[in-house]
Design a protein around this motif. Structure first.
Motif, PDB file in Angstrom:
ATOM      1  N   PHE A 177      -0.386   7.005   5.656  1.00 31.50           N
ATOM      2  CA  PHE A 177       0.071   4.999   6.139  1.00 31.50           C
ATOM      3  C   PHE A 177       0.373   5.155   7.741  1.00 31.50           C
ATOM      4  N   LEU A 222      -7.649   3.381  -1.730  1.00 31.83           N
ATOM      5  CA  LEU A 222      -7.053   3.529  -1.126  1.00 31.83           C
ATOM      6  C   LEU A 222      -6.808   4.879  -0.289  1.00 31.83           C
ATOM      7  N   ARG A 234       0.704  -6.234   4.469  1.00 38.06           N
ATOM      8  CA  ARG A 234       0.482  -5.048   3.859  1.00 38.06           C
ATOM      9  C   ARG A 234       1.043  -4.246   3.200  1.00 38.06           C
ATOM     10  N   GLU A 249       0.762  -1.112  -0.099  1.00 36.25           N
ATOM     11  CA  GLU A 249       0.078   0.355  -0.076  1.00 36.25           C
ATOM     12  C   GLU A 249       0.586   1.105   0.103  1.00 36.25           C
ATOM     13  N   LYS A 278       2.183   1.577  -3.375  1.00 36.68           N
ATOM     14  CA  LYS A 278       1.651   2.609  -4.453  1.00 36.68           C
ATOM     15  C   LYS A 278       1.089   3.637  -4.073  1.00 36.68           C
ATOM     16  N   ASN A 325      -8.640   3.242   2.606  1.00 35.12           N
ATOM     17  CA  ASN A 325      -7.760   2.273   3.407  1.00 35.12           C
ATOM     18  C   ASN A 325      -6.823   2.687   4.717  1.00 35.12           C
ATOM     19  N   THR A 326      -6.233   3.006   3.971  1.00 36.71           N
ATOM     20  CA  THR A 326      -4.748   4.059   4.950  1.00 36.71           C
ATOM     21  C   THR A 326      -5.206   4.569   5.811  1.00 36.71           C
TER      22      THR A 326
END
Length: 826
Positions: free
Chosen positions: A558, A673, A826, A386, A389, A676-677
């Motif tokens: 993150f 993204l 993750r 993640e 990304k 979820n982060t």
């Protein structure tokens, strides 16, 4: 050298060099020569474009056809490299001679006008030398030689006029004296050549005369690259002087290669008479306080009638080019600048290969280009897909826009990594700073507001003129600024980057200078949690010491947690040991670094536009964020900046897929993204269906209707705590279930959902003390299985239940493409 020998050498070099320019033709792949004369065609283009510099490739001297020339090419190359400053004027004089012999009638008139007005400005610039030198390697034995140096530009002055050759008029007899070369200061004729005049001081400069030559010049401060500085040493700097068309070729922060010659420059005040000096310079001349000239200089000459002289080394640059080996100096690996504004040229093979990567379909039946590229980011770091990304989207970026009023909207993505110690935060930042040339790595504790933005200093070499010293954000313009230990910055210093993060400008109002400077950089920051380790029970803004204005300016957050997981720890250990054993084949990514850079350059050429479906989905996503009261981005809440962030991320993902339009699936992927982060950051844990769990808990409470009131209150108090479970618990339980299914599948036995739940309850029966806990755990694992089937899709229903009233009778197996040890990574 003997003057006559020197003159003959200069004449021969000019004749041989002109012969080379007239006869050279490039070789084809099969060894034959091309029809066009390379430098004749370049000189025609130079005149058409109104340029005055002819660029000569040194490797062409090795490819000269010896049958067509009357000299030995290796001898010409040796003289040019070893005696460049001696023969420089002859080499430059060969360029207008070449132009005069052009047979094109359309260019003859332009050549004649150019030679009348600016014949002395024609120069020959050499490049592509076989070797380069670091700033630390330059010594006096390289004076006058043609060499290439490399480094990072830290400061540039403005372009100023320079008097090179002057024409003077005697104010006593009005006689003109031309051809007076200037030697580091204003140089007048020693005496008037007219008889019975004898004037030595009363002169007037004729600046508009045809024989007076003016030139533009600029001084560049070049600093050693960080990978060339020996351990325990400070990076050294060198002043580079460039003229005419070489000016304004670079800006602070660029990593460049400069070809030219090392020269010696004297301390100018020591060459001047006391009457020509300012009083401040006259006072400081006795103290020798200027450290840049190396202290005392040459002393002990007073008895000979000579003044003490102080010298310093400078570099006269004739060609400036981007350093193409900035990423892997000394190795065979090449690099490309992903933020270069030059046009991208790719072969058809590369275009087809990149399009194939973009169209690749993964095991889930969807295009997985985003996943493949993300795994190629920082291949030396295991997992963190993640985060990778997010870094990939930051490297690609969104579209830069401007409103009708001229307000600029940034397209750069800012990313913040909040993580426990030893979770590879600094390693990710270091990899990013080495991935592109205009990237600066700095630490928050040692950074000040002036060091990050800009400061105003006085330049001793420019008569104490005030100049702007660029900071980290200016040096990272059109790049990325990586700030480690961001939370250790002082609050007053952190405020200084508010404007740079959103408006991407830096406004200076100090020391009489009012300026607005560009800082079009992305920010990649790493933050350590307030209590050293991340507390999942606390929201994001209570885990880090960042102000709400700063937090709202980051597009992505993150969280990297150091979770103790046996299977994950084993995979990390294997990866690290493979790195130490230099087993590249075990950790090799799908794309090499050069291919990834080329793909990103190709992706950045796309300017995706928002489709109507994406427009509607963007509005829905933003409204959903604002309506969800449980979704709070730290203490700042959800603002309009999150909508702009969502748009930037959607454009970046559309670029990843090489799409000309932002589609609904791109917006959905960006929204997931971002959400979820943040939900991992807020760590409200995994939501397993609040209504179902409450209903199940209510039925359990009905069966215990005759229980005591105190026990009911305890059960009600425990009830909301089980609505969500932590990500670590979800991963641990899911891995246990998948491992059991894999073991049963290996023995050829079918497993029903009810049998799987019963097996799990047997594993934890020692932890269950009451019947209330039994019901809660049973329904909890039921919801986990449903999520693994419906949302995560790591479990597959092979056969539905025969009894519709008993859905737990369905047969489950593990998805064949999901390894047990990778679940929850993750």
């Amino acid at each position: 050298m003997d003057p006559q020998l020197k003159q003959r050498l200069v004449q021969r070099i000019q004749r041989y060099f002109l012969e080379f320019l007239q006869t050279f033709r490039e070789k084809n792949d099969d060894g034959s020569r091309q029809e066009d004369y390379y430098y004749v065609e370049q000189s025609k283009a130079m005149i058409r474009e109104n340029k005055r510099t002819l660029y000569v490739k040194m490797s062409h001297l090795d490819q000269v056809d010896k049958d067509l020339v009357s000299f030995e090419p290796s001898d010409l190359q040796h003289v040019i490299e070893s005696k460049y400053m001696l023969v420089r004027d002859a080499l430059n004089a060969a360029v207008p001679e070449l132009l005069s012999k052009l047979e094109d009638p359309e260019l003859q008139e332009e050549v004649r006008k150019a030679r009348e007005m600016e014949e002395l400005k024609f120069t020959a610039a050499f490049y592509d030398l076989s070797s380069y030198h670091g700033i630390r390697d330059l010594r006096t034995e390289k004076l006058g030689r043609l060499v290439t140096i490399c480094g990072t530009v830290t400061r540039t002055t403005e372009v100023k006029p320079e008097l090179l050759v002057a024409t003077w008029m005697c104010n006593e007899c009005n006689r003109e004296v031309s051809g007076v070369a200037q030697e580091f200061k204003v140089t007048r004729p020693a005496v008037c050549p007219s008889k019975r005049c004898g004037n030595t001081s009363n002169w007037k400069l004729l600046g508009d005369s045809r024989t007076t030559r003016w030139g533009d010049w600029q001084r560049i401060r070049l600093q050693e690259n960080e990978n060339e500085v020996p351990a325990g040493s400070m990076p050294r700097s060198l002043d580079v002087i460039v003229r005419d068309e070489c000016t304004e070729r670079c800006k602070p922060g660029d990593k460049v290669q400069i070809t030219g010659s090392l020269i010696v420059v004297p301390d100018v005040p020591t060459l001047m008479n006391p009457g020509e000096l300012k009083s401040t310079v006259r006072r400081s001349l006795n103290t020798r306080s200027d450290a840049s000239y190396g202290g005392e200089g040459v002393r002990g000459l007073k008895a000979l009638g000579s003044r003490d002289l102080t010298y310093k080394l400078s570099f006269f640059g004739t060609f400036i080019d981007e350093d193409s080996d900035w990423g892997a100096r000394g190795s065979e690996q090449k690099s490309e600048n992903i933020r270069s504004e030059e046009k991208v040229y790719l072969s058809q093979v590369d275009k087809d290969r990149f399009q194939q990567i973009s169209d690749h379909v993964g095991p889930s039946g969807k295009r997985d280009c985003f996943e493949v590229l993300a795994k190629s980011v920082a291949p030396g770091i295991h997992g963190c897909v993640e985060v990778k990304k997010g870094i990939l989207l930051m490297l690609i970026g969104g579209n830069k826009k401007a409103t009708m009023e001229g307000i600029k909207l940034r397209g750069d993505v800012n990313v913040c990594i909040l993580g426990d110690p030893a979770t590879a935060k600094s390693a990710l930042l270091k990899w990013t700073s080495s991935f592109l040339p205009r990237a600066v790595f700095t630490s928050g504790k040692s950074s000040t507001a002036a060091g990050l933005t800009a400061s105003v200093v006085r330049d001793a070499d420019l008569d104490q003129e005030k100049v702007i010293e660029p900071g980290a954000l200016m040096l990272a313009d059109n790049g990325i600024c990586c700030i480690d230990e961001f939370e250790l910055m002082d609050a007053k210093d952190m405020v200084a980057i508010h404007e740079a993060m959103e408006q991407q400008t830096i406004t200076l109002s100090k020391a009489g200078i009012q300026a607005t400077l560009n800082a079009r950089a992305s920010i990649l920051a790493s933050v350590l949690p307030k209590n050293t380790y991340y507390q999942p029970s606390l929201p994001l803004h209570k885990n880090c010491e960042l102000t709400p204005p700063i937090m709202s300016r980051f597009d992505l957050f993150f969280v990297l947690q150091d979770i103790h997981d046996e299977s994950q720890d084993g995979m990390v250990a294997k990866h690290i040991l493979a790195l130490h054993r230099q087993r590249e084949e075990e950790i090799a990514p799908a794309l090499s670094q050069l291919d990834l850079q080329r793909y990103i350059r190709l992706a950045r050429t796309f300017k995706p536009k928002i489709s109507p479906e994406a427009h509607m989905l963007l509005v829905k996503c933003y409204k959903k964020l604002r309506e969800d009261r449980t979704y709070v981005r730290g203490s700042a809440g959800v603002t309009v900046r999150q909508l702009e962030s969502l748009l930037r991320l959607s454009e970046s993902i559309a670029r990843v897929y090489l799409s000309d339009y932002v589609k609904a699936e791109h917006v959905k992927e960006a929204f997931e993204l971002q959400v979820n982060t943040l939900r991992h950051a807020e760590h409200e844990s995994i939501d397993l269906g609040e209504e179902e769990l409450q209903q199940a808990a209510g039925e359990a409470g009905g069966a215990e209707g005759e229980a005591e009131a105190g026990q009911e209150e305890d059960a009600a108090r425990r009830q909301p705590k089980r609505l969500r479970i932590s990500f670590a618990d979800y991963t641990r339980i899911g891995s246990m279930l998948m491992r059991h299914l894999a073991d049963q599948e290996a023995t050829g036995e079918e497993v029903k959902e009810s049998d799987l739940i019963s097996w799990y309850m047997e594993q934890i029966e020692e932890e269950i003390q009451t019947e209330d806990q039994l019901y809660q755990q049973q329904h909890l694992v039921q919801l986990i299985v449903n999520r693994m089937v419906d949302k995560d899709r790591v479990l597959v229903v092979v056969r539905a239940s025969e009894d519709p009233l008993r859905p737990e009778g369905r047969v489950l197996v593990k998805h064949p493409n999901v390894p047990v040890d990778s679940f929850g990574a993750r």
